[in-house]
Structures are given as C-alpha cells and as structure tokens.
Enzyme design. Sequence first.
Site, PDB file in Angstrom:
ATOM      1  N   VAL A  35       0.871  -1.180   0.000  1.00 16.72           N
ATOM      2  CA  VAL A  35       0.000   0.000   0.000  1.00 16.72           C
ATOM      3  C   VAL A  35       0.902   1.222   0.000  1.00 16.72           C
ATOM      4  CG1 VAL A  35      -2.003  -1.061   1.110  1.00 16.72           C
ATOM      5  CG2 VAL A  35      -0.188  -0.062   2.528  1.00 16.72           C
ATOM      6  N   SER A  36       0.323   2.374  -0.336  1.00 12.97           N
ATOM      7  CA  SER A  36       1.135   3.579  -0.513  1.00 12.97           C
ATOM      8  C   SER A  36       1.496   4.285   0.780  1.00 12.97           C
ATOM      9  CB  SER A  36       0.400   4.576  -1.423  1.00 12.97           C
ATOM     10  OG  SER A  36       0.249   4.018  -2.706  1.00 12.97           O
TER      11      SER A  36
END
Length: 198
Positions: A65-66
């Site tokens: 995920v970012s």
Amino acid sequence: MDVISKRISLTAWGRLYGFDKATTARLHKQGRLPPELQVETLPTGRHFVIVPPDNMGRCVVYARVSSADQRDDLDRQVGRVVEWATGQGHRPDEVVKEIGSGLNGNRSRLRRLVADPLVKTIVVEHRDRLCRFGFEYLEASLMGRGARILVMDDAELEDDLVRDVTEVMTSLCARLYGRRSARRRAERALAAAAGDGP
C-alpha cells in the site's frame, strides 16, 4: 534428462536478505539458517547455497500500500491474494508486505524478492502493487531467470494512481520552486487540471 540445480555463494545469499558476510557466516555456524536451505561445503571451506531447479522454486505473495494509514487495507489485501493463490493451486511459502509508493523503485523488500534466485513465483493483487511503471520490464527480467508474476486482477487502482500523480507533481515542483512550497503547488496544479481550481 536430469535437471541440474544451480548454486550461489552463501555470502551472496546473505546479501539478498540484508546480511553482511560476518552475520551470514555466524548464522550458518550457529545453525540458524532457514531449515529448507541446502548448504554445500567444499573441501576448501567455501559454502554454497543450492538453488532448486526452476520447477521447485518458492512462491511468494507480495502486497503493498502507498501509506501507513492503509495498514488495514494491507492485511485485507494479503488475505485476498493468499486465498486466490491457494485456489489456483499455489502454496505460498512467504508473504511480503511493504508500505511505499509504486513509483519508488528502491523498495528493499521488493528488491530482495526480485534478486532472490529461490523465488520462482510472485503473486500480486494488481500489477501496480509491484510497480506503477515498467511492469513489463520487471516481468521480462524475472522470466529471464525462470521466474514469473501471477496477477490476481489486472484492474488499476484509482486511489493509488492519484497518490502517485501527486508525488510526481510534488517532485517536479520541488525541483522548480524548492521543497517548501512543492506540495502546495502540486495540489493547486492537480486541482486546476481536474477543473476544481480557480
């Protein structure tokens, strides 16, 4: 015809996992290396790791995920991918979770996976979990050593795409105007492009 296993030095194997030469040697001496790892010792005293044939490599689930505020999404992503991989007849040997931008080509856990000759299958939910750009190059590089990428869903994630575009704009603005006002200028530019700005 018999398939011949390959081998790499124990030191090279250690580097793949972030260990220096002394640490790798100590782990080997203490018998603390992974039990599935086959180590061959030559009469000269040098140690080599036996890399299994291509059809016996490890299967790894990679999830990313970012940002840190998406940790719950990361765990759910892992669950979905492991369930899908198992349903496809693959038994994941390891799950690798990482937080970072899809534009960042220097993610340590992904780099370790790509460099590890024991990893033959990497399973991801979306192509952009591995990288935002250049997926085809990464795939070709892995194919060159007999590895492959399995993608659960080819759809692109719009939320992450927006984050990545913001990061690109911020980086460009930082080069032009300096770091202090880069984020603000990037947000204004994106708002203007979307028709929300003045």
